[in-house]
Design an enzyme around this catalytic site. Structure first.
Site, PDB file in Angstrom:
ATOM      1  N   ASP A 104       0.744  -1.083   0.018  1.00 45.13           N
ATOM      2  CA  ASP A 104       0.054   0.164  -0.106  1.00 45.13           C
ATOM      3  C   ASP A 104       1.136   1.281  -0.021  1.00 45.13           C
ATOM      4  O   ASP A 104       0.303   2.517   0.506  1.00 45.13           O
ATOM      5  CB  ASP A 104      -0.757   0.086   1.098  1.00 45.13           C
ATOM      6  CG  ASP A 104      -1.895   0.872   1.476  1.00 45.13           C
ATOM      7  OD1 ASP A 104      -2.457   1.317   0.103  1.00 45.13           O
ATOM      8  OD2 ASP A 104      -2.824   1.305   2.320  1.00 45.13           O
ATOM      9  N   SER A 108     -14.888   6.494   3.369  1.00 46.08           N
ATOM     10  CA  SER A 108     -13.699   6.121   3.619  1.00 46.08           C
ATOM     11  C   SER A 108     -13.032   7.349   3.459  1.00 46.08           C
ATOM     12  O   SER A 108     -12.185   7.600   4.312  1.00 46.08           O
ATOM     13  CB  SER A 108     -13.447   4.886   3.149  1.00 46.08           C
ATOM     14  OG  SER A 108     -12.413   4.356   3.870  1.00 46.08           O
ATOM     15  N   CYS A 123     -14.659   3.310   6.824  1.00 43.69           N
ATOM     16  CA  CYS A 123     -16.217   3.038   6.780  1.00 43.69           C
ATOM     17  C   CYS A 123     -15.705   1.451   6.381  1.00 43.69           C
ATOM     18  O   CYS A 123     -15.400   1.110   5.365  1.00 43.69           O
ATOM     19  CB  CYS A 123     -16.728   3.746   5.688  1.00 43.69           C
ATOM     20  SG  CYS A 123     -18.360   3.052   5.214  1.00 43.69           S
ATOM     21  N   ASP A 124     -16.576   0.441   7.076  1.00 42.60           N
ATOM     22  CA  ASP A 124     -16.761  -0.777   6.690  1.00 42.60           C
ATOM     23  C   ASP A 124     -18.047  -1.355   6.313  1.00 42.60           C
ATOM     24  O   ASP A 124     -18.369  -2.367   6.108  1.00 42.60           O
ATOM     25  CB  ASP A 124     -16.530  -1.383   8.138  1.00 42.60           C
ATOM     26  CG  ASP A 124     -14.819  -1.486   8.581  1.00 42.60           C
ATOM     27  OD1 ASP A 124     -14.043  -1.189   7.447  1.00 42.60           O
ATOM     28  OD2 ASP A 124     -14.744  -1.422   9.883  1.00 42.60           O
TER      29      ASP A 124
HETATM   30 FE1  SF4 Z   1     -17.381   3.719   0.671  1.00 42.46          FE
HETATM   31 FE2  SF4 Z   1     -18.112   1.296   0.945  1.00 42.46          FE
HETATM   32 FE3  SF4 Z   1     -18.703   2.929   2.962  1.00 42.46          FE
HETATM   33 FE4  SF4 Z   1     -19.922   3.048   0.555  1.00 42.46          FE
HETATM   34  S1  SF4 Z   1     -20.081   1.405   2.186  1.00 42.46           S
HETATM   35  S2  SF4 Z   1     -19.328   4.883   1.724  1.00 42.46           S
HETATM   36  S3  SF4 Z   1     -18.372   2.262  -0.780  1.00 42.46           S
HETATM   37  S4  SF4 Z   1     -16.605   2.263   2.462  1.00 42.46           S
END
Ligand code: SF4
Ligand code: SF4
Length: 380
Positions: free
Chosen positions: A130, A212, A236-237
């Site tokens: 990464d 995210s 964000c997950d």
């Molecule tokens: Fe991003 Fe996935 Fe969160 Fe949607 S759910 S905002 S694509 S990390």
């Protein structure tokens, strides 16, 4: 007969703690040139992505005589139940639980490289985690590590998608492994659940809408993004949490990824009061530290608004005179929502002393809001 076989490399890798290993051709990324071009032209890439397409698809830039890419994956689907704090909290993505995964994966790759070097004197290897623009997920896909989900994550049938990826460019030829095609079928859970509406189609993401990305983007965010962020202070997950492959994925026990100072649901007041020393202590060992203290505090201010956290009022008043202009602006905005007229004298005083134009504008708007005037503010 080569100096080392694929099977020997895989066997050593599994013994040393790597969960999945695959081999890809160094030419496997060239076919993504048009796709990347299309993404750039349509504004779907975000500003932390490399704009030079060649650097994203050409491993020969990093190792002139590369003949294979070894792709590794380490699961962070650890057995750990996060406590729900009594006070308001900010949510931290699983990717930042425990020790920074870059260090964990580089250590594993170094061991694997040393094993190969012990067998092949002339081997040359470049290790990546990464820290370069090459398309990491695409390499893993081409190495048979997993398939692309409609959420754009790489999914392995056994381990799910909570996977950290790393690569080793090697000047030794190995037959590439077979790719695995998508097993999403008719499922669309991730598309429906995405709070940022960033999944704009199957296997298609607008990175600028992804929350995210919003948690690491510096400066001011749009009003709409602020509302969508909820309590997220790093990552964000959601699109992975809802995926059925993660419900049945193998759980792992790895001390490295057990949360330490930074909790998965971390007390907002503590984050709002972070100084440099405390930030290093809590965030320093994790992968969430790279974006720095002020972006995390900004997200905590937003989380305190979205969780209507009255306990945040006193730390927010202190932030009105902190050294960062956009934190001063955001604090005024948050106080206007959480404390209304009670905070008006503090915001007015900060407004009089404020030298930064953008922060001053925010404070002015906060004052206007308390006085009953509605406003919209723009992304900067
Ligand atoms: Fe991003 Fe996935 Fe969160 Fe949607 S759910 S905002 S694509 S990390
Ligand atoms: Fe595929 Fe469903 Fe998982 Fe989305 S939630 S990646 S559609 S299996």
């Amino acid at each position: 007969m080569t100096c080392v076989t694929k099977e020997e490399i895989k066997e050593y890798a599994y013994k040393s703690g790597i969960d999945i290993v695959g081999f890809a051709s160094p030419d496997c990324l060239f076919k993504y040139r048009d796709l990347l071009k299309d993404r750039y032209e349509n504004g779907l890439n975000c500003n932390i992505e490399e704009n030079d397409i060649e650097k994203r698809i050409n491993p020969y830039i990093l190792l002139e005589d590369v003949k294979s890419i070894v792709s590794i994956a380490v699961s962070y689907n650890i057995v750990y139940e996060a406590d729900l704090p009594k006070s308001a909290y900010g949510t931290v993505s699983r990717t930042a639980w425990g020790i920074d995964y870059h260090k964990v994966l580089i250590d594993l790759l170094e061991k694997l490289r040393d094993f190969i070097l012990s067998k092949c004197n002339d081997a040359k290897a470049v290790l990546l985690v990464d820290n370069n623009p090459l398309l990491e997920r695409a390499i893993a896909y081409n190495a048979g590590i997993g398939f692309y989900g409609k959420n754009n994550m790489l999914i392995n049938e056994k381990y799910g998608s909570y996977l950290f990826l790393g690569e080793m460019l090697l000047n030794i030829y190995f037959e590439p492994d077979k790719k695995v095609e998508s097993k999403c079928g008719s499922c669309t859970r991730c598309l429906k659940a995405c709070p940022g509406k960033a999944l704009i189609g199957e296997y298609k993401i607008d990175a600028n809408k992804c929350l995210s990305y919003a948690t690491i983007k510096k400066g001011y965010l749009s009003d709409e993004t602020i509302k969508k962020l909820g309590t997220r202070i790093y990552g964000c997950d959601t699109c992975q949490d809802v995926c059925p492959f993660n419900k049945t994925a193998k759980r792992v026990t790895k001390d490295e990824f057990i949360p330490r100072g930074l909790k998965p649901k971390h007390d907002l007041r503590e984050i709002l009061s972070l100084d440099k020393k405390k930030f290093q202590e809590v965030f320093g060992p994790t992968s969430a530290s790279w974006r720095g203290k002020n972006t995390i505090i900004r997200n905590a201010i937003i989380a305190s608004i979205n969780s209507n956290d009255k306990n945040a009022i006193e730390p927010l008043k202190s932030l009105l005179s902190c050294e960062n202009s956009y934190l001063r602006g955001y604090s005024a905005y948050a106080l206007s929502i959480l404390d209304g007229e009670n905070s008006l004298p503090y915001i007015e005083k900060a407004y009089i002393n404020e030298k930064d134009e953008a922060a001053k504008e925010f404070m002015k708007k906060a004052i206007m809001m308390i006085r009953g005037e509605v406003f919209e503010y723009n992304e900067r």
